[in-house]
Enzyme design. Sequence first.
Site, mmCIF file in Angstrom:
data_model
loop_
_atom_site.group_PDB
_atom_site.id
_atom_site.type_symbol
_atom_site.label_atom_id
_atom_site.label_comp_id
_atom_site.label_asym_id
_atom_site.label_seq_id
_atom_site.Cartn_x
_atom_site.Cartn_y
_atom_site.Cartn_z
ATOM 1 N N PRO A 110 0.815 -1.233 0.000
ATOM 2 C CA PRO A 110 0.000 0.000 0.000
ATOM 3 C C PRO A 110 0.840 1.270 0.000
ATOM 4 C CG PRO A 110 0.212 -0.811 2.229
ATOM 5 C CD PRO A 110 1.003 -1.763 1.361
ATOM 6 N N THR A 112 0.372 3.715 2.044
ATOM 7 C CA THR A 112 0.509 4.230 3.413
ATOM 8 C C THR A 112 1.801 3.737 4.075
ATOM 9 O OG1 THR A 112 -1.027 2.451 3.957
ATOM 10 C CG2 THR A 112 -1.899 4.687 3.984
ATOM 11 N N GLY A 191 -6.997 -2.281 0.394
ATOM 12 C CA GLY A 191 -8.449 -2.230 0.546
ATOM 13 C C GLY A 191 -9.214 -3.181 -0.351
ATOM 14 N N CYS A 242 -3.891 1.546 9.724
ATOM 15 C CA CYS A 242 -5.250 1.013 9.897
ATOM 16 C C CYS A 242 -5.500 0.656 11.361
ATOM 17 C CB CYS A 242 -5.470 -0.205 9.000
ATOM 18 S SG CYS A 242 -4.265 -1.507 9.273
ATOM 19 N N GLU A 332 -14.345 4.038 9.173
ATOM 20 C CA GLU A 332 -12.903 4.292 9.108
ATOM 21 C C GLU A 332 -12.619 5.633 8.444
ATOM 22 O OE1 GLU A 332 -8.875 1.802 8.053
ATOM 23 O OE2 GLU A 332 -10.349 1.965 6.472
#
Lengths: 462, 234
Positions: A110, A112, A191, A242, A332
Amino acid sequence: MTDNIKEMCTRAQKAFKEVESWPQEKVDEMVAAAGWEWQKEETAMALARLAVDESNIGVYEDKVAKIQNKTRGIMRDLIGAKTCGLIREDKEKGLKIFAKPMGVIANVVPCTNPESTVCCLALSTLKTRNAMIVSPHPRTQGSSYLTIEYGRKALQKVGAPEDLLQCIKQTSKDKTVELMKNCDFAVATGGAALVKVVYAAGKPCHTVGAGNVVSIIDETIDVPSTAAKIVKSKIANNSASCSSENAVAIQETIYDEMIQALKNEGGYLCDNQEQERLRKYMWPDGKMLNRDIVAKPVCYIAEQAKIDVPESTRFLMVIGQKIGPEDRFSGEKISLVLTVWKWTDFTEMVERTAKILKFSGEGHSVSIHSLNEDRQIELALKTNVGRVNCNMPHAAANSGSWFNGQPTTDSLGGGTWAGNMTTDNINWKHFLNYTWLSTPIPEHIPTDEELFGDYLKKWGRD
Amino acid sequence: MIKAVLFDFDQTLVNSSDGFRSAEKQAQKKIFEDLAITSWDDFLSNYRRLRKQFHAESNLSRKSLWEEVYWHYCRGCDSSVLEKWENDYWETVKTHTTLFPEALNVLKNLSGRYKLAVITNTQAQAGPQKHRLIQMPHLTKYFEVVIIAGEEDLSPKPDISVFLACLDILGVDRTETVYVGDDWHTDICGVVDAGFQPIWIKHSLLSRSWPNKETSVPVITNLDSLLDIDSIIS
């Protein structure tokens, strides 16, 4: 390196064949070389700088710390782990269990955490004698690529085949799909859209789910230190994780005191009008989270939402109103926005948490700040999550830390609740095949009594 | 001696630049809204970067490009919706496609003296829709060969095989052929690689910024110049 996926897979396969039968000592030396390279401060700084510059996501200093801590945390978990050859023997059952690698593993990373996810999973795949090809996120492909370059340098140093670690240089959806088709196993940290692509390839895989951590706070704790813990976790890397707290649920007798403590730690509680402006900015179509806010500084979010906040503000707070799509703040947010709930009855709050998770984040994790062990257990029993963390800064605790026993990872399974294969923190154990060597033992056929004793006593033989 | 003149289609024989601009704007707006993001500048820069990447790879499918944009933003997308948008896109381009005023006269004149062919890249649409060129019989009647590159096992331009296949069908040698096109990458570079003479048309009716290339390739600004090909290539 080129981006010819088939060629990359061929090279990975060749490298894998070379180490497939390596003994444990040689494997451990290779893992140590990669781990040492990635945990170096200069390496972590270079990777963090590039990741922040490329993605505009997160905080440089937090990323440096994360890359170093994750790498060292994984190394801690790998010490003494047997991953080669005979790893277990049960003489009574006549069983010898042999660990075998899987082959070429595709790793979809990802934006992030484009570097630490690579470090975590690469150390696990090296430890298990697998080859790994990274499919980076388009926004952060340079950082993932550079991470792999450091790893390859380390492999070269100890005479291990560099092609055990490769990364697509210029990524695309098609290349990711092709990689999935050509690998033996896949792991994807991302995701729902990503999970769909990975499963569509039909390869065995590990995926992860979305988070939406609710942190339940009761009257048994020390308010100021708990507020400090939560905020430390909430603002880390601008909430890119997350595992970052998305909501706090405060017991009513300490509600005002806790809100004040959160304000003292830099929280800004939005009034109704500000909350509505923030809502409109965060969900422009009323449904999907605005990706432009992910892990952005609080001043940026406040400015975009036209909220005038003091300079000392570190995160925004909003009051939870409803659960579900009618109030997206219950889901979220991956940003410096924290939803606040109030409760009087603990069991009711646990049920409310379960409802919140059903809407967003089921399978991931929850947090509790309470000295009451019964409450900790009740929460664990009644919520569909892989992890319940007690009295800890959640983002730092959830995926392994120096102060708890969770395996270190950057990939958190959410079980069937999240459409994943496991609820575990993905680690080296998930990248092995096992061969069971079975030899005869003295035959024993159980009697009815042994098999059904208690049942027969109670219900009879009819 | 020149025996054959090959043409590109868009921005060479027809002006579809407004159509593409308009279709692009509409598509970008739809995708931006569907992505539910707020930074238009960031979106546009990512969209343009990906479009450039697709263009460089001669991947002309709008749907594939848009899927990549969604992928960039970690979003799934509905394939049937993208197909509908793709059809809307080409409909908009078609509506805004007009022949350059001098095109038919020039083709009429050249057709008596040279073998003519047109090679355009596919629109890469999902479904049975045909390329706009096929729906222009008043134009295609002048060409002995019409090739939609990228369809039916033919590689898209600038792959040299499509240019050479055209010469084979026409029965002419590369030394006897010129090619007229507007795109530096797909037309001019492709033709140079294929080993025959390009003519770069930067039509004066188009308002666009042309790539800044130092080249010996002859440049024309109007199709009328082709009435005297020998003087252009000399």
